[in-house]
Motif scaffolding. Structure first.
Motif, PDB file in Angstrom:
ATOM      1  N   ILE A   5       6.202 -18.443 -35.652  1.00 17.25           N
ATOM      2  CA  ILE A   5       7.452 -17.772 -35.289  1.00 17.25           C
ATOM      3  C   ILE A   5       7.294 -17.162 -33.905  1.00 17.25           C
ATOM      4  O   ILE A   5       6.274 -16.531 -33.606  1.00 17.25           O
ATOM      5  N   VAL A   6       8.286 -17.388 -33.069  1.00 12.77           N
ATOM      6  CA  VAL A   6       8.262 -16.919 -31.687  1.00 12.77           C
ATOM      7  C   VAL A   6       8.502 -15.410 -31.656  1.00 12.77           C
ATOM      8  O   VAL A   6       9.426 -14.906 -32.290  1.00 12.77           O
ATOM      9  N   ALA A   7       7.642 -14.698 -30.911  1.00 17.82           N
ATOM     10  CA  ALA A   7       7.733 -13.237 -30.849  1.00 17.82           C
ATOM     11  C   ALA A   7       8.681 -12.764 -29.748  1.00 17.82           C
ATOM     12  O   ALA A   7       8.976 -13.486 -28.790  1.00 17.82           O
ATOM     13  N   TYR A   8       9.103 -11.522 -29.909  1.00 16.32           N
ATOM     14  CA  TYR A   8       9.938 -10.844 -28.923  1.00 16.32           C
ATOM     15  C   TYR A   8       9.358 -11.045 -27.521  1.00 16.32           C
ATOM     16  O   TYR A   8       8.152 -10.979 -27.327  1.00 16.32           O
ATOM     17  N   GLY A   9      10.239 -11.287 -26.566  1.00 12.49           N
ATOM     18  CA  GLY A   9       9.792 -11.460 -25.181  1.00 12.49           C
ATOM     19  C   GLY A   9       9.822 -12.909 -24.737  1.00 12.49           C
ATOM     20  O   GLY A   9       9.815 -13.198 -23.537  1.00 12.49           O
ATOM     21  N   ASP A  10       9.872 -13.846 -25.695  1.00 14.68           N
ATOM     22  CA  ASP A  10       9.934 -15.267 -25.333  1.00 14.68           C
ATOM     23  C   ASP A  10      11.369 -15.591 -24.884  1.00 14.68           C
ATOM     24  O   ASP A  10      12.322 -15.254 -25.585  1.00 14.68           O
ATOM     25  N   PRO A  11      11.518 -16.269 -23.726  1.00 15.52           N
ATOM     26  CA  PRO A  11      12.865 -16.573 -23.211  1.00 15.52           C
ATOM     27  C   PRO A  11      13.735 -17.388 -24.169  1.00 15.52           C
ATOM     28  O   PRO A  11      14.960 -17.300 -24.105  1.00 15.52           O
ATOM     29  N   VAL A  12      13.131 -18.164 -25.083  1.00 18.18           N
ATOM     30  CA  VAL A  12      13.931 -18.984 -26.009  1.00 18.18           C
ATOM     31  C   VAL A  12      14.823 -18.104 -26.893  1.00 18.18           C
ATOM     32  O   VAL A  12      15.898 -18.521 -27.313  1.00 18.18           O
TER      33      VAL A  12
END
Length: 196
Positions: A5-12
């Motif tokens: 799971i992509v964490a906070y701060g990733d541009p996506v």
């Protein structure tokens, strides 16, 4: 397959996601992987950008709220049977007096805050078989849908907090983006220092 799971701060997580067609490659496998990922992280919803895929797709499984004592018997019955896939969704209408509920997010672990949302929605979407639906939801189901819908619009629940609350959690959010958090599911951190 359980995906990170992509964490906070990733541009996506800030992208307005693209619609997909029923010919989207390996959609069935993507859905299977997303459900598996959501359950592995004990989530009640998961949007495609949270696994790094900027498309208008999210899942909701409200069944864990089935034994919530704050809900009426009728609401408990509704949530205990609610599991759906939403593709190319558009919220057509939000109505009612805003109410607060303590929300969290798999992409922002260890942060929970009260968020105000309207209780009733009308939504148009396609299911996993690309059948079109227009449906109305209220209460906790509407809230989970609104939270996941925000993801495909590039919005996070922390955006809905007061300026003071945002300042208070700023350090926590920075730490999450760097991977300084304790979680028991797979994550991808945008600003984590690479191990040598």
């Amino acid at each position: 397959m359980i995906l990170p799971i992509v964490a906070y701060g990733d541009p996506v997580l800030r992208k307005e996601c693209e619609e997909i067609s029923k010919d989207y490659p390996k959609l069935d496998i993507l859905l299977e992987n997303m459900y598996e990922t959501m359950y592995a992280a004990n989530g009640v919803g998961l949007a495609a950008p949270q696994i790094g895929v900027p498309i208008r797709l999210f899942l909701v499984d409200a069944t864990p709220f089935g034994d919530d004592e704050d809900l009426t018997e009728e609401e408990q019955k509704q949530v205990s049977e609610f599991k759906k896939t939403f593709i190319n969704a558009t919220i057509l209408e939000e109505s009612g007096d805003e109410w607060a509920f303590n929300e969290g997010c798999l992409s922002i672990p260890d942060v929970r805050e009260d968020v105000f949302r309207q209780p009733d929605i009308k939504i148009e979407y396609f299911d996993e078989d690309f059948k079109k639906h227009t449906e109305a939801y209220s209460g906790i189901i509407a809230r989970i849908i609104q939270h996941e819908y925000d993801h495909i619009e590039g919005v996070l629940f922390t955006d809905k907090l007061s300026p003071l609350k945002k300042r208070l959690i700023k350090g926590k959010l920075t730490n999450i983006s760097k991977g300084k958090t304790n979680i028991d599911y797979r994550m991808r951190f945008p600003n984590a220092k690479k191990k040598r």
